[in-house]
Design a protein around this motif. Structure first.
Motif, PDB file in Angstrom:
ATOM      1  N   SER A 160       0.810  -1.209   0.000  1.00  0.00           N
ATOM      2  CA  SER A 160       0.000   0.000   0.000  1.00  0.00           C
ATOM      3  C   SER A 160       0.848   1.265   0.000  1.00  0.00           C
ATOM      4  CB  SER A 160      -0.924   0.001   1.225  1.00  0.00           C
ATOM      5  OG  SER A 160      -0.153  -0.150   2.413  1.00  0.00           O
ATOM      6  N   ASN A 161       1.992   1.213   0.649  1.00  0.00           N
ATOM      7  CA  ASN A 161       2.860   2.384   0.721  1.00  0.00           C
ATOM      8  C   ASN A 161       4.042   2.235  -0.236  1.00  0.00           C
ATOM      9  OD1 ASN A 161       1.305   3.520   2.845  1.00  0.00           O
ATOM     10  ND2 ASN A 161       2.335   2.143   4.291  1.00  0.00           N
ATOM     11  N   SER A 162       4.727   3.321  -0.473  1.00  0.00           N
ATOM     12  CA  SER A 162       5.905   3.264  -1.331  1.00  0.00           C
ATOM     13  C   SER A 162       7.119   2.838  -0.517  1.00  0.00           C
ATOM     14  CB  SER A 162       6.159   4.625  -1.978  1.00  0.00           C
ATOM     15  OG  SER A 162       6.443   5.599  -0.990  1.00  0.00           O
ATOM     16  N   ILE A 163       8.062   2.220  -1.210  1.00  0.00           N
ATOM     17  CA  ILE A 163       9.354   1.872  -0.609  1.00  0.00           C
ATOM     18  C   ILE A 163      10.330   2.984  -0.956  1.00  0.00           C
ATOM     19  CG2 ILE A 163      11.230   0.193  -0.561  1.00  0.00           C
ATOM     20  CD1 ILE A 163       9.210  -1.904  -1.538  1.00  0.00           C
ATOM     21  N   SER A 164      11.104   3.408   0.020  1.00  0.00           N
ATOM     22  CA  SER A 164      12.028   4.521  -0.218  1.00  0.00           C
ATOM     23  C   SER A 164      13.396   4.216   0.373  1.00  0.00           C
ATOM     24  CB  SER A 164      11.468   5.808   0.404  1.00  0.00           C
ATOM     25  OG  SER A 164      12.304   6.907   0.108  1.00  0.00           O
ATOM     26  N   LEU A 165      14.409   4.283  -0.468  1.00  0.00           N
ATOM     27  CA  LEU A 165      15.797   4.166  -0.025  1.00  0.00           C
ATOM     28  C   LEU A 165      16.461   5.517  -0.205  1.00  0.00           C
ATOM     29  CD1 LEU A 165      14.894   1.239  -1.199  1.00  0.00           C
ATOM     30  CD2 LEU A 165      17.342   0.716  -1.052  1.00  0.00           C
ATOM     31  N   LYS A 166      17.008   6.080   0.873  1.00  0.00           N
ATOM     32  CA  LYS A 166      17.640   7.388   0.848  1.00  0.00           C
ATOM     33  C   LYS A 166      19.105   7.271   1.256  1.00  0.00           C
ATOM     34  CE  LYS A 166      13.731   9.578  -0.027  1.00  0.00           C
ATOM     35  NZ  LYS A 166      13.450  10.067  -1.399  1.00  0.00           N
ATOM     36  N   LYS A 167      20.005   7.480   0.298  1.00  0.00           N
ATOM     37  CA  LYS A 167      21.447   7.418   0.564  1.00  0.00           C
ATOM     38  C   LYS A 167      21.810   6.162   1.360  1.00  0.00           C
ATOM     39  CE  LYS A 167      22.571  11.301  -1.452  1.00  0.00           C
ATOM     40  NZ  LYS A 167      23.341  11.254  -2.704  1.00  0.00           N
ATOM     41  N   ALA A 168      21.172   5.053   1.018  1.00  0.00           N
ATOM     42  CA  ALA A 168      21.347   3.820   1.789  1.00  0.00           C
ATOM     43  C   ALA A 168      22.623   3.093   1.372  1.00  0.00           C
ATOM     44  CB  ALA A 168      20.138   2.912   1.599  1.00  0.00           C
ATOM     45  N   THR A 169      23.460   2.811   2.349  1.00  0.00           N
ATOM     46  CA  THR A 169      24.632   1.958   2.151  1.00  0.00           C
ATOM     47  C   THR A 169      24.404   0.676   2.941  1.00  0.00           C
ATOM     48  OG1 THR A 169      26.171   3.780   1.744  1.00  0.00           O
ATOM     49  CG2 THR A 169      27.111   1.720   2.553  1.00  0.00           C
ATOM     50  N   VAL A 170      24.423  -0.466   2.226  1.00  0.00           N
ATOM     51  CA  VAL A 170      24.070  -1.758   2.817  1.00  0.00           C
ATOM     52  C   VAL A 170      25.194  -2.750   2.562  1.00  0.00           C
ATOM     53  CG1 VAL A 170      22.318  -3.564   2.941  1.00  0.00           C
ATOM     54  CG2 VAL A 170      21.643  -1.242   2.275  1.00  0.00           C
ATOM     55  N   THR A 171      25.608  -3.457   3.606  1.00  0.00           N
ATOM     56  CA  THR A 171      26.690  -4.436   3.455  1.00  0.00           C
ATOM     57  C   THR A 171      26.131  -5.849   3.551  1.00  0.00           C
ATOM     58  OG1 THR A 171      27.178  -4.398   5.825  1.00  0.00           O
ATOM     59  CG2 THR A 171      28.427  -2.895   4.421  1.00  0.00           C
ATOM     60  N   PHE A 172      26.851  -6.792   2.920  1.00  0.00           N
ATOM     61  CA  PHE A 172      26.467  -8.204   2.897  1.00  0.00           C
ATOM     62  C   PHE A 172      27.681  -9.038   3.290  1.00  0.00           C
ATOM     63  CE2 PHE A 172      23.799  -5.856   0.047  1.00  0.00           C
ATOM     64  CZ  PHE A 172      22.539  -6.413   0.165  1.00  0.00           C
TER      65      PHE A 172
END
Length: 484
Positions: free
Chosen positions: A2-14
């Protein structure tokens, strides 16, 4: 969703193996996305982030859905690994037969009716009692798809969903996906642009972003494109074609073969080269050797002498005869003609593009490189036409062979002029500010073509730009000039 997904300046490690850097991305419920890009750029990692995988190092991620249907090779491998653990005789008192397919599909299933329908459609009815781990790769993938599709997901993530499927199953899957586009948003990861379903509304393009700490690889979301923007979509298709195609740089025409150079000698050697006007010194005592197959980047601010140094090499600067310069086996000033030197050089610059204003076809622009002419004034051979066609194929411009050069975008003109400079496989290709005046997409197209040429190993590339940090894969040597 129902809502939007938002990534803001996201740094993600794996697991310190891979990092996504500074991701800005918004997805709304009425959108269906394809994530594409080069190998190792983080396409699957970006999709996995939407399923809650990875550790957020900085920035923010909001609006992730509660229920995600995920199909990927990684998730498939995890399921199989769990099943194989059941074979460990040290832990189990009895030999496990593994989880049967019907349990894999129907245990905690949110929509059993749909699952049953898909089991029949995908031809798994006779396999329901078989152990999951005993299935073929394609059958395992079908089970994964049924599980995801019947989970009533808020978001469906399909990572290379068409790989490993037979023709009939592929057609059924595509038909089913098209039937649910109004009920669930989809994110697909695809390497092949031509597999993109018609209902896809947006495209996200990933590219490599160098190496991070501990040698981990990094990926970045470079572009997001609305499929309705036909011009941007076509440019992205062309970029992916250049980045991922198996086509090699076309061979030279044997009839236009250049004289052989001594492989033991450098292409260019400047010793204490100096250029000055009156009391003003532009280049001061420069020593520089360019060996065959040794790609170079020449950088420096305006006024640092980059163009002057180039003109010493090409013989266009009057002071080339007062300096100690060795090019292509010739010692400058020993009676060689300027054309004896220039036959070994391919040259592309903004100035050349300004001069190339004749109304000729894209194909003839490439062919004109055999004659070092602006425009076509000689009859071309069948082999030259064939080579020009191969270059057009490499550029992803086959369908534009007969279009007028002066009607093309600025970036496409630049690509064709680089191909024109390369048709004879010159020992040295000089690209003087090849990205000047280009927008980001066209800049990436040009850089991708330069990378392709560097891979070819037959031409040494001299890439001139302002910024030493603006590196191109394959160019390992850098000369940075300073302004006096």
């Amino acid at each position: 969703m129902s809502n939007s997904i938002s990534l803001k300046k996201a740094t993600v490690t794996f697991d310190e193996r891979f990092t996504l850097t500074d991701i800005d991305w918004d997805i709304t419920s009425n959108q269906h996305w394809v994530i594409t890009g080069t190998n190792g750029s983080g396409k699957s990692a970006l999709a996995a982030v939407l399923a809650g995988v990875g550790d957020i190092e900085s920035g923010s991620i909001s609006g992730l859905p509660k229920r995600v249907g995920l199909v990927s090779f990684e998730a498939q491998a995890e399921l199989i690994a769990k099943e194989l653990k059941k074979d460990d005789a040290d832990i189990m008192d009895v030999i496990s037969l593994g989880t049967p397919v019907h349990e894999m599909i129907f245990d905690r299933c949110q929509d059993p009716e749909l699952a049953q329908k898909l089991v029949k459609k995908f031809g798994l009815s006779k396999l329901l009692d078989r152990a999951f781990r005993k299935l073929s790769t394609g059958e395992t993938r079908k089970v994964m798809l049924i599980r995801a599709l019947s989970s009533k997901p808020d978001l469906l993530i399909l990572d290379e969903p068409f790989d490993g499927l037979d023709v009939d199953t592929l057609a059924m899957l595509q038909e089913h996906l098209a039937s649910i586009i109004h009920t669930v948003p989809m994110i697909m990861v695809l390497n092949r642009f031509d597999e993109m379903p018609d209902f896809i509304t947006h495209v996200a393009y990933m590219d490599k972003d160098g190496s991070g700490k501990n040698g981990s690889n990094r990926g970045k979301l470079t572009l997001t494109i609305d499929r309705q923007d036909k011009a941007a979509f076509n440019e992205l298709y062309q970029l992916l074609h250049l980045k991922t195609t198996d086509l090699n740089v076309p061979e030279a025409d044997p009839a236009n073969k250049l004289p052989e150079l001594d492989p033991s000698q450098p292409l260019v050697k400047l010793k204490q080269a100096t250029i000055k006007y009156g009391d003003t010194i532009i280049v001061d005592k420069l020593d520089w050797t360019i060996e065959q197959g040794q790609h170079w980047q020449l950088s420096g601010p305006n006024g640092s002498g980059k163009t002057c140094v180039l003109s010493l090499i090409t013989g266009d600067h009057p002071q080339c005869y007062t300096n100690d310069i060795f090019v292509f086996g010739f010692q400058r000033g020993n009676g060689e003609s300027i054309w004896q030197i220039k036959q070994f050089i391919g040259y592309v610059s903004t100035a050349l593009q300004w001069e190339y204003r004749v109304s000729t076809s894209c194909k003839n622009v490439i062919i004109s490189g055999f004659y070092d002419s602006i425009g076509m004034y000689s009859k071309s051979s069948d082999n030259q036409k064939k080579i020009a066609d191969q270059w057009l194929a490499l550029l992803g411009m086959t369908d534009r062979a007969d279009q007028p050069f002066n009607k093309l975008s600025y970036g496409d003109q630049r690509l064709l002029l680089i191909a024109r400079a390369m048709v004879k496989h010159p020992p040295l290709l000089i690209l003087d500010e090849p990205c000047l005046g280009l927008d980001d997409m066209n800049r990436q197209l040009v850089l991708a073509l330069i990378e392709k040429i560097c891979e070819g190993k037959k031409t040494t590339v001299l890439y001139v730009n302002h910024h030493a940090e603006d590196k191109i894969k394959g160019i390992e040597n850098c000369l940075e000039l300073k302004k006096e």
